[in-house]
Design an enzyme around this catalytic site. Structure first.
Site, PDB file in Angstrom:
ATOM      1  N   GLY A  36       0.831  -1.196   0.000  1.00 31.96           N
ATOM      2  CA  GLY A  36       0.000   0.000   0.000  1.00 31.96           C
ATOM      3  C   GLY A  36       0.865   1.245   0.000  1.00 31.96           C
ATOM      4  N   ASN A  37       0.232   2.397  -0.164  1.00 31.60           N
ATOM      5  CA  ASN A  37       0.968   3.662  -0.130  1.00 31.60           C
ATOM      6  C   ASN A  37       0.018   4.816   0.145  1.00 31.60           C
ATOM      7  OD1 ASN A  37       0.101   3.750  -3.121  1.00 31.60           O
ATOM      8  ND2 ASN A  37       1.625   2.106  -3.073  1.00 31.60           N
ATOM      9  N   GLU A  82       3.827   3.280  -7.021  1.00 33.01           N
ATOM     10  CA  GLU A  82       2.477   3.657  -7.487  1.00 33.01           C
ATOM     11  C   GLU A  82       2.327   5.174  -7.628  1.00 33.01           C
ATOM     12  OE1 GLU A  82       0.429   1.745  -8.734  1.00 33.01           O
ATOM     13  OE2 GLU A  82       0.236  -0.157  -7.660  1.00 33.01           O
ATOM     14  N   HIS A 134      -3.830   4.034  -0.622  1.00 31.58           N
ATOM     15  CA  HIS A 134      -3.998   2.799  -1.402  1.00 31.58           C
ATOM     16  C   HIS A 134      -3.712   1.612  -0.486  1.00 31.58           C
ATOM     17  CE1 HIS A 134      -3.441  -0.463  -4.101  1.00 31.58           C
ATOM     18  NE2 HIS A 134      -2.128  -0.442  -4.010  1.00 31.58           N
ATOM     19  N   HIS A 183      -4.413  -2.868   0.476  1.00 34.20           N
ATOM     20  CA  HIS A 183      -4.706  -4.220  -0.019  1.00 34.20           C
ATOM     21  C   HIS A 183      -5.638  -4.896   0.985  1.00 34.20           C
ATOM     22  CE1 HIS A 183      -0.480  -3.963  -2.011  1.00 34.20           C
ATOM     23  NE2 HIS A 183      -1.398  -3.371  -2.755  1.00 34.20           N
ATOM     24  N   TYR A 217     -25.270   1.711   5.202  1.00 33.06           N
ATOM     25  CA  TYR A 217     -25.421   3.159   4.950  1.00 33.06           C
ATOM     26  C   TYR A 217     -24.076   3.860   4.862  1.00 33.06           C
ATOM     27  CZ  TYR A 217     -24.107   4.898   9.583  1.00 33.06           C
ATOM     28  OH  TYR A 217     -23.404   5.253  10.701  1.00 33.06           O
ATOM     29  N   HIS A 252      -6.394  -6.526  -7.242  1.00 34.77           N
ATOM     30  CA  HIS A 252      -5.296  -5.828  -6.576  1.00 34.77           C
ATOM     31  C   HIS A 252      -5.704  -5.277  -5.204  1.00 34.77           C
ATOM     32  CE1 HIS A 252      -1.900  -2.572  -7.124  1.00 34.77           C
ATOM     33  NE2 HIS A 252      -2.045  -2.937  -5.865  1.00 34.77           N
ATOM     34  N   TYR A 268     -22.872  17.452   7.732  1.00 32.00           N
ATOM     35  CA  TYR A 268     -22.147  17.148   8.968  1.00 32.00           C
ATOM     36  C   TYR A 268     -20.688  17.605   8.859  1.00 32.00           C
ATOM     37  CZ  TYR A 268     -20.002  14.094  12.497  1.00 32.00           C
ATOM     38  OH  TYR A 268     -19.286  13.600  13.552  1.00 32.00           O
TER      39      TYR A 268
HETATM   40 ZN   LIG Z   1      -0.939  -2.103  -4.359  1.00 27.52          ZN
END
Ligand SMILES: [Zn+2]
Length: 216
Positions: free
Chosen positions: A32-33, A78, A97, A99, A118, A160, A213
């Site tokens: 992730g990033n 990425e 990002h 996973h 919701y 992904h 809100y």
């Molecule tokens: Zn990724």
């Protein structure tokens, strides 16, 4: 260029959000990033360094063309996905990002996450699926932006993971958590019955309520 103080606080936010992503089981290891826009540049998590080993002072800063202008570490692979989304959506100030496993399950099925909770309204009417392209590619950057219309703050990346956006990196992280929650609820509900899906009008009302809100 933004000033030094803004860079420092955004760099700290990148490291804190990365750690929160791992602690919240949204990703593992160096996966992730995360990024935050600052002025006309982007502060982004470095490539292949565990979040608990990153010194905020080394977090890279890139232009919208992906060129590194500060920070000792190389930017995330990425980076094109992040810079392309910032270039295409001026309202976005932060991107996460992940996973995360339940949302990634729907990504592998090429199935959007529908409005069975919701909370989906934080992300949009549903969480759509962006077409498959290899991680880090320009094509993936294009497909991700295509999936994120003005009313959509998260999409799945087929086979992904998840891309979540917001006004800040903290808001994007919150949306990534909500996407994973909605995916889990939809999975569980589908496993034992037929989830009831909220109508477009019901989701419109929720989106309007959340906006009110936020602006209070
Ligand atoms: Zn990724």
């Amino acid at each position: 260029m933004a000033d030094e103080f803004e860079f420092r606080s955004k760099r700290e936010a990148i490291v804190e959000t990365g750690l929160a992503m791992v602690e919240g089981d949204l990703t593992t290891g160096t996966g992730g990033n995360v990024s935050a826009r600052t002025g006309d540049s982007v502060v982004i998590s470095p490539s292949a360094v565990p979040y608990d080993e990153i010194d905020p002072a080394d977090v890279p800063v890139v232009t919208l063309d992906g060129e590194r202008v500060a920070g000792d570490l190389p930017p995330s692979s990425e980076t094109p996905m992040h810079t392309n989304v910032y270039a295409g959506r001026e309202d976005i100030g932060g991107i996460v990002h992940t996973h995360s496993p339940y949302a990634s399950t729907f990504a592998s099925l090429d199935e959007p996450i529908p409005a069975s909770s919701y909370l989906i309204a934080y992300a949009g009417h549903e969480v759509p699926v962006a077409g498959y392209a290899p991680p880090g590619s320009e094509e993936l950057a294009e497909y991700a932006l295509d999936a994120l219309d003005e009313e959509t703050n998260a999409c799945l990346l087929r086979n992904h993971g998840v891309l979540a956006v917001g006004e800040t990196v903290e808001a994007a992280h919150e949306t990534a958590l909500i996407v994973e929650h909605c995916a889990r609820i939809h999975y569980q509900a589908s496993a034992i019955g037929d989830p009831v899906i909220l109508s477009d009008q019901e989701v419109d009302e929720l989106i309007a309520g959340f906006e009110e809100y936020r602006n209070q």
